[in-house]
Design an enzyme around this catalytic site. Sequence first.
Site, PDB file in Angstrom:
ATOM      1  N   ASP A  69       0.829  -1.207   0.000  1.00 18.63           N
ATOM      2  CA  ASP A  69       0.000   0.000   0.000  1.00 18.63           C
ATOM      3  C   ASP A  69       0.864   1.257   0.000  1.00 18.63           C
ATOM      4  O   ASP A  69       2.086   1.191   0.177  1.00 18.63           O
ATOM      5  CB  ASP A  69      -0.950  -0.012   1.210  1.00 18.63           C
ATOM      6  CG  ASP A  69      -0.272  -0.437   2.508  1.00 18.63           C
ATOM      7  OD1 ASP A  69       0.966  -0.472   2.549  1.00 18.63           O
ATOM      8  OD2 ASP A  69      -0.978  -0.717   3.482  1.00 18.63           O
ATOM      9  N   ASP A 138      -7.712  -2.417  14.314  1.00 13.94           N
ATOM     10  CA  ASP A 138      -9.112  -2.681  13.939  1.00 13.94           C
ATOM     11  C   ASP A 138      -9.234  -3.886  13.004  1.00 13.94           C
ATOM     12  O   ASP A 138     -10.276  -4.104  12.394  1.00 13.94           O
ATOM     13  CB  ASP A 138      -9.731  -1.430  13.299  1.00 13.94           C
ATOM     14  CG  ASP A 138      -9.004  -0.997  12.025  1.00 13.94           C
ATOM     15  OD1 ASP A 138      -8.046  -1.683  11.615  1.00 13.94           O
ATOM     16  OD2 ASP A 138      -9.403   0.028  11.438  1.00 13.94           O
ATOM     17  N   HIS A 140      -7.413  -4.440  10.233  1.00 17.02           N
ATOM     18  CA  HIS A 140      -7.141  -4.250   8.801  1.00 17.02           C
ATOM     19  C   HIS A 140      -5.826  -4.879   8.391  1.00 17.02           C
ATOM     20  O   HIS A 140      -4.905  -5.025   9.202  1.00 17.02           O
ATOM     21  CB  HIS A 140      -7.222  -2.772   8.398  1.00 17.02           C
ATOM     22  CG  HIS A 140      -6.077  -1.912   8.842  1.00 17.02           C
ATOM     23  ND1 HIS A 140      -6.208  -0.922   9.787  1.00 17.02           N
ATOM     24  CD2 HIS A 140      -4.792  -1.868   8.442  1.00 17.02           C
ATOM     25  CE1 HIS A 140      -5.049  -0.311   9.943  1.00 17.02           C
ATOM     26  NE2 HIS A 140      -4.169  -0.879   9.149  1.00 17.02           N
ATOM     27  N   GLU A 145      -9.697  -1.336   5.374  1.00 18.17           N
ATOM     28  CA  GLU A 145     -10.368  -1.028   6.631  1.00 18.17           C
ATOM     29  C   GLU A 145     -11.637  -1.873   6.784  1.00 18.17           C
ATOM     30  O   GLU A 145     -12.121  -2.458   5.798  1.00 18.17           O
ATOM     31  CB  GLU A 145     -10.734   0.458   6.646  1.00 18.17           C
ATOM     32  CG  GLU A 145      -9.534   1.399   6.590  1.00 18.17           C
ATOM     33  CD  GLU A 145      -8.763   1.470   7.916  1.00 18.17           C
ATOM     34  OE1 GLU A 145      -8.799   0.506   8.699  1.00 18.17           O
ATOM     35  OE2 GLU A 145      -8.110   2.505   8.152  1.00 18.17           O
TER      36      GLU A 145
HETATM   37  C1  GLP Z   1      -0.589   0.293   8.590  1.00 12.04           C
HETATM   38  C2  GLP Z   1      -0.200  -0.568   7.387  1.00 12.04           C
HETATM   39  C3  GLP Z   1      -0.417  -2.040   7.659  1.00 12.04           C
HETATM   40  C4  GLP Z   1       0.154  -2.413   9.016  1.00 12.04           C
HETATM   41  C5  GLP Z   1      -0.517  -1.618  10.096  1.00 12.04           C
HETATM   42  C6  GLP Z   1      -0.036  -1.967  11.486  1.00 12.04           C
HETATM   43  O1  GLP Z   1      -1.934   0.562   8.625  1.00 12.04           O
HETATM   44  N1  GLP Z   1      -0.918  -0.193   6.218  1.00 12.04           N
HETATM   45  O2  GLP Z   1       0.167  -2.799   6.619  1.00 12.04           O
HETATM   46  O3  GLP Z   1      -0.031  -3.782   9.241  1.00 12.04           O
HETATM   47  O4  GLP Z   1      -0.215  -0.245   9.845  1.00 12.04           O
HETATM   48  O5  GLP Z   1       1.123  -1.266  11.787  1.00 12.04           O
HETATM   49  P1  GLP Z   1       2.087  -1.595  12.977  1.00 12.04           P
HETATM   50  O6  GLP Z   1       2.800  -2.840  12.596  1.00 12.04           O
HETATM   51  O7  GLP Z   1       3.017  -0.405  13.042  1.00 12.04           O
HETATM   52  O8  GLP Z   1       1.259  -1.746  14.187  1.00 12.04           O
END
Ligand code: GLP
Length: 259
Positions: A69, A138, A140, A145
């Site tokens: 992404d 959440d 995702h 989302e």
């Molecule tokens: C973002 C990314 C996800 C990731 C999520 C969790 O939203 N788009 O790919 O899994 O953050 O991030 P973290 O690993 O920093 O908790």
Amino acid sequence: MEIIILPTEEAVASRVADEFENAIRNAADGRITLGLATGSSPLKSYGELVRRHREESLSFKNAQAFLLDEYVGLPRTHEQSYYRFIRDNFTSLIDIADDAVNSPNGEADDPRAEAIRYDEAIAAAGGVDLQILGIGTDGHIGFNEPGSALTSRTRLKTLTEQTISDNMRFFTDGETVPIHVLTQGLGTISQARRIVLTATGEGKAEAIAAMSEGAVSAFCPASVLQLHQKVTVVIDDAAASKLKLADYYRFVQEKKPLV
Ligand code: GLP
């Protein structure tokens, strides 16, 4: 889903790195397509892979990569652009070719057309062999989302307030956190031949339980992984703390058949 619960973040990172290493060493000439995720969750795993590259001759020279992404509106040079994040934390530290690392162009004039182009580029490259994923609080994955169609393709999405606030910590004071993103869809991610999802810390415990023991539902986008045949979830004790079947998953690991 195979669920592996380990005591420390280091053990988690090492296990995730093992998955990558095995996949690379088993691929003919190391020709493999990796799906890379940003966020803090895979950081230690990337660090361990960099170490294995430097100290144990693990080579990525024939690998290509597709990011999950990207924020809309951020240039690739911006510190928080996901392209830059992956470059700084992983791909510039290994021997993968620069032009083999693909990401959605967050600055495209027509983000919707860019999403379609990116989805087609993944397919044209033969699809992703091994996808690493984190998970949002959440539920995702990528930036899909809650409410995302389980068959969705790469597209333009609007972030939830929860994700915007979760990600705020990465931006400096006064900077606006982007609210639009381009993300591989749940259908796109599901086409990866193998998926490894990693999470640590209590903050992720609820999302992990909903993903693996809750209903398959757009309300918890990661639950789509229950429909995939080859998913390994590598988490620490804290992230596993809300799993009803945690003891069973530990038992399965302990008694794993040798054949
Ligand atoms: C973002 C990314 C996800 C990731 C999520 C969790 O939203 N788009 O790919 O899994 O953050 O991030 P973290 O690993 O920093 O908790």
